[in-house]
Design a protein around this motif. Sequence first.
Motif, mmCIF file in Angstrom:
data_model
loop_
_atom_site.group_PDB
_atom_site.id
_atom_site.type_symbol
_atom_site.label_atom_id
_atom_site.label_comp_id
_atom_site.label_asym_id
_atom_site.label_seq_id
_atom_site.Cartn_x
_atom_site.Cartn_y
_atom_site.Cartn_z
ATOM 1 N N GLU A 148 0.835 -1.207 0.000
ATOM 2 C CA GLU A 148 0.000 0.000 0.000
ATOM 3 C C GLU A 148 0.868 1.255 0.000
ATOM 4 O O GLU A 148 0.616 2.205 -0.745
ATOM 5 C CB GLU A 148 -0.918 -0.013 1.227
ATOM 6 C CG GLU A 148 -1.849 1.181 1.326
ATOM 7 C CD GLU A 148 -2.877 1.219 0.206
ATOM 8 O OE1 GLU A 148 -3.370 2.319 -0.094
ATOM 9 O OE2 GLU A 148 -3.167 0.151 -0.371
ATOM 10 N N ASN A 149 1.917 1.236 0.840
ATOM 11 C CA ASN A 149 2.832 2.382 0.873
ATOM 12 C C ASN A 149 3.538 2.546 -0.467
ATOM 13 O O ASN A 149 3.730 3.674 -0.947
ATOM 14 C CB ASN A 149 3.855 2.202 1.993
ATOM 15 C CG ASN A 149 3.229 2.285 3.373
ATOM 16 O OD1 ASN A 149 2.192 2.916 3.559
ATOM 17 N ND2 ASN A 149 3.850 1.646 4.353
ATOM 18 N N ASN A 186 1.107 4.074 -2.980
ATOM 19 C CA ASN A 186 0.896 5.504 -2.740
ATOM 20 C C ASN A 186 2.135 6.317 -3.088
ATOM 21 O O ASN A 186 2.042 7.374 -3.725
ATOM 22 C CB ASN A 186 0.503 5.735 -1.280
ATOM 23 C CG ASN A 186 -0.848 5.142 -0.935
ATOM 24 O OD1 ASN A 186 -1.701 5.004 -1.799
ATOM 25 N ND2 ASN A 186 -1.041 4.767 0.312
ATOM 26 N N THR A 187 3.303 5.821 -2.658
ATOM 27 C CA THR A 187 4.552 6.543 -2.944
ATOM 28 C C THR A 187 4.824 6.586 -4.438
ATOM 29 O O THR A 187 5.229 7.630 -4.974
ATOM 30 C CB THR A 187 5.732 5.864 -2.218
ATOM 31 O OG1 THR A 187 5.455 5.802 -0.819
ATOM 32 C CG2 THR A 187 7.017 6.638 -2.437
ATOM 33 N N CYS A 209 2.693 6.379 -6.949
ATOM 34 C CA CYS A 209 1.765 7.281 -7.628
ATOM 35 C C CYS A 209 2.140 8.736 -7.354
ATOM 36 O O CYS A 209 2.149 9.576 -8.266
ATOM 37 C CB CYS A 209 0.339 7.002 -7.161
ATOM 38 S SG CYS A 209 -0.914 7.628 -8.290
ATOM 39 N N SER A 210 2.489 9.046 -6.110
ATOM 40 C CA SER A 210 2.863 10.410 -5.761
ATOM 41 C C SER A 210 4.125 10.845 -6.497
ATOM 42 O O SER A 210 4.184 11.951 -7.066
ATOM 43 C CB SER A 210 3.068 10.509 -4.244
ATOM 44 O OG SER A 210 3.504 11.798 -3.883
ATOM 45 N N THR A 226 -5.137 4.188 -10.338
ATOM 46 C CA THR A 226 -4.372 3.763 -9.173
ATOM 47 C C THR A 226 -4.747 2.387 -8.664
ATOM 48 O O THR A 226 -3.891 1.599 -8.296
ATOM 49 C CB THR A 226 -4.556 4.776 -8.026
ATOM 50 O OG1 THR A 226 -5.954 4.893 -7.729
ATOM 51 C CG2 THR A 226 -4.001 6.125 -8.432
ATOM 52 N N LYS A 227 -6.047 2.062 -8.652
ATOM 53 C CA LYS A 227 -6.471 0.794 -8.056
ATOM 54 C C LYS A 227 -7.521 0.143 -8.932
ATOM 55 O O LYS A 227 -8.259 0.806 -9.645
ATOM 56 C CB LYS A 227 -7.028 0.988 -6.645
ATOM 57 C CG LYS A 227 -5.998 1.505 -5.641
ATOM 58 C CD LYS A 227 -6.620 1.660 -4.279
ATOM 59 C CE LYS A 227 -5.611 2.200 -3.268
ATOM 60 N NZ LYS A 227 -6.200 2.367 -1.929
ATOM 61 N N VAL A 261 -7.828 8.189 -8.611
ATOM 62 C CA VAL A 261 -7.381 9.210 -7.678
ATOM 63 C C VAL A 261 -6.959 10.410 -8.512
ATOM 64 O O VAL A 261 -6.128 10.287 -9.414
ATOM 65 C CB VAL A 261 -6.209 8.711 -6.820
ATOM 66 C CG1 VAL A 261 -5.705 9.831 -5.926
ATOM 67 C CG2 VAL A 261 -6.650 7.528 -5.967
ATOM 68 N N TYR A 272 -5.157 13.912 -9.211
ATOM 69 C CA TYR A 272 -3.984 14.635 -8.751
ATOM 70 C C TYR A 272 -3.950 16.011 -9.403
ATOM 71 O O TYR A 272 -4.588 16.264 -10.422
ATOM 72 C CB TYR A 272 -2.703 13.868 -9.096
ATOM 73 C CG TYR A 272 -2.603 12.558 -8.370
ATOM 74 C CD1 TYR A 272 -2.004 12.475 -7.128
ATOM 75 C CD2 TYR A 272 -3.131 11.395 -8.922
ATOM 76 C CE1 TYR A 272 -1.914 11.270 -6.449
ATOM 77 C CE2 TYR A 272 -3.043 10.180 -8.253
ATOM 78 C CZ TYR A 272 -2.438 10.148 -7.012
ATOM 79 O OH TYR A 272 -2.349 8.945 -6.357
#
Length: 421
Positions: free
Chosen positions: A244-245, A248-249, A251-252, A402-403, A416, A418
């Motif tokens: 999960e991290n 998220n990382t 994608c960011s 993203t998912k 998501v 951005y």
Amino acid sequence: MTEAENNAATEFSHAEWNAANLDKFNNADKSRGESERVRNRAMLLINETTGKTNRNQDDINFMLRERQRLVQSWRCELQEELNSNVRETACLEEKLRQLEHALKQTERPLRVATDCLQYRSSRQGIDLVKDEVEMALDAEVACIRDYQEKMREAVDLASSQIDSNKRKQSQLQEDLDNKDKALNIDTECLGLKNTSKNINLQAGVEQIEASGSEPESWRKHSLKNREESHATRGTSAQVRNDIENLLNTACSDLVAHWNRTNQAFKQRINECQDAHTQLTGKLNMIQKEIREQDTFIKKIKQAILGKGGPMKVSQTRLEKRSHRPDVESCNDAPHIGLVSEINAIQQNVDELNEMLKSATDARVDLLNNKIVLERDIEIKTASLRIDKNKCMALRCTFPYQTKCDIASKNPVFYYVYYNIV
């Protein structure tokens, strides 16, 4: 032996006869008393053994019920752990599907970045420069490929963890199945009565050893299965959190690189547009100067042509006066003036021709600069078409979902949003 001798041999005295009878009476009484004592002891033994047997059977029934309670208690704990393991495995499998989906999604921004690099490789001349956009695209490609490698490693780790989870599930399920069988057997045993029809003598059965385990080793076996599953479940949860991290990382960071590249594109496009505008302005000025220079050259040529008449007049006059006879061919003022006039006109023509050459050279230089400016404008136009029309057309939106929940036949995509610049 004769009859007389037999009669003599069987004759006893009366006392002997009485003694014999008394002895028989005593022996009968003694035997009857012993038999009565045996009967009394037997009755006591029967009552004692019956009570003991009943108590033993009650104790065994109690032990069986306690064993059932203990096995059922462990069964509940193992079943709860198995259910938790199954739920955790399902969550990890879903997270793995999301990770695999994200890994596939990274191909989309990677394809955009590589396409942009390919487009920009067709830039021409001085515009084929290692600019900020080029470096940003290289960094973006490197970032995407780095996260792709991390995601592939995470996919392998998650797949291995799922296999480990399922092995622990198999161990728990086997333990549960064995406990179910044991519970069924003990339930059947607890239901057996002395009057049951399905009971039989089993000769030698008491000699069969229950060598599978001891109560403590039995407890440790189930405890080990439960604790190992719990530890594996904890590791699985950590793997899931790490994924999960990572999602998220990734994608960011990908969006951050995307934005930086877009910003570099915008700055570069502005630079190219400014350069294009300035070049166009300079070209217009050059073209105007060429037109003015052409007019000026025409004026010079006309001025040179205009000197032909006066030159002809002066030279004709001087030639005619050269025919004066004898002393009349005097170096007088008109002669001196005509010579001076011819020299002055020739000097003026020479100066005009020099100026004509300079003007022509200047015009040639202007034409050369015009060609250079037009070529550079073409290059800038091509660069703008590549960066603005081709590359930025691909980079309007970040191509990354993203998912994805693909557990059902109808996939559900989670977007998501951005801040795309």
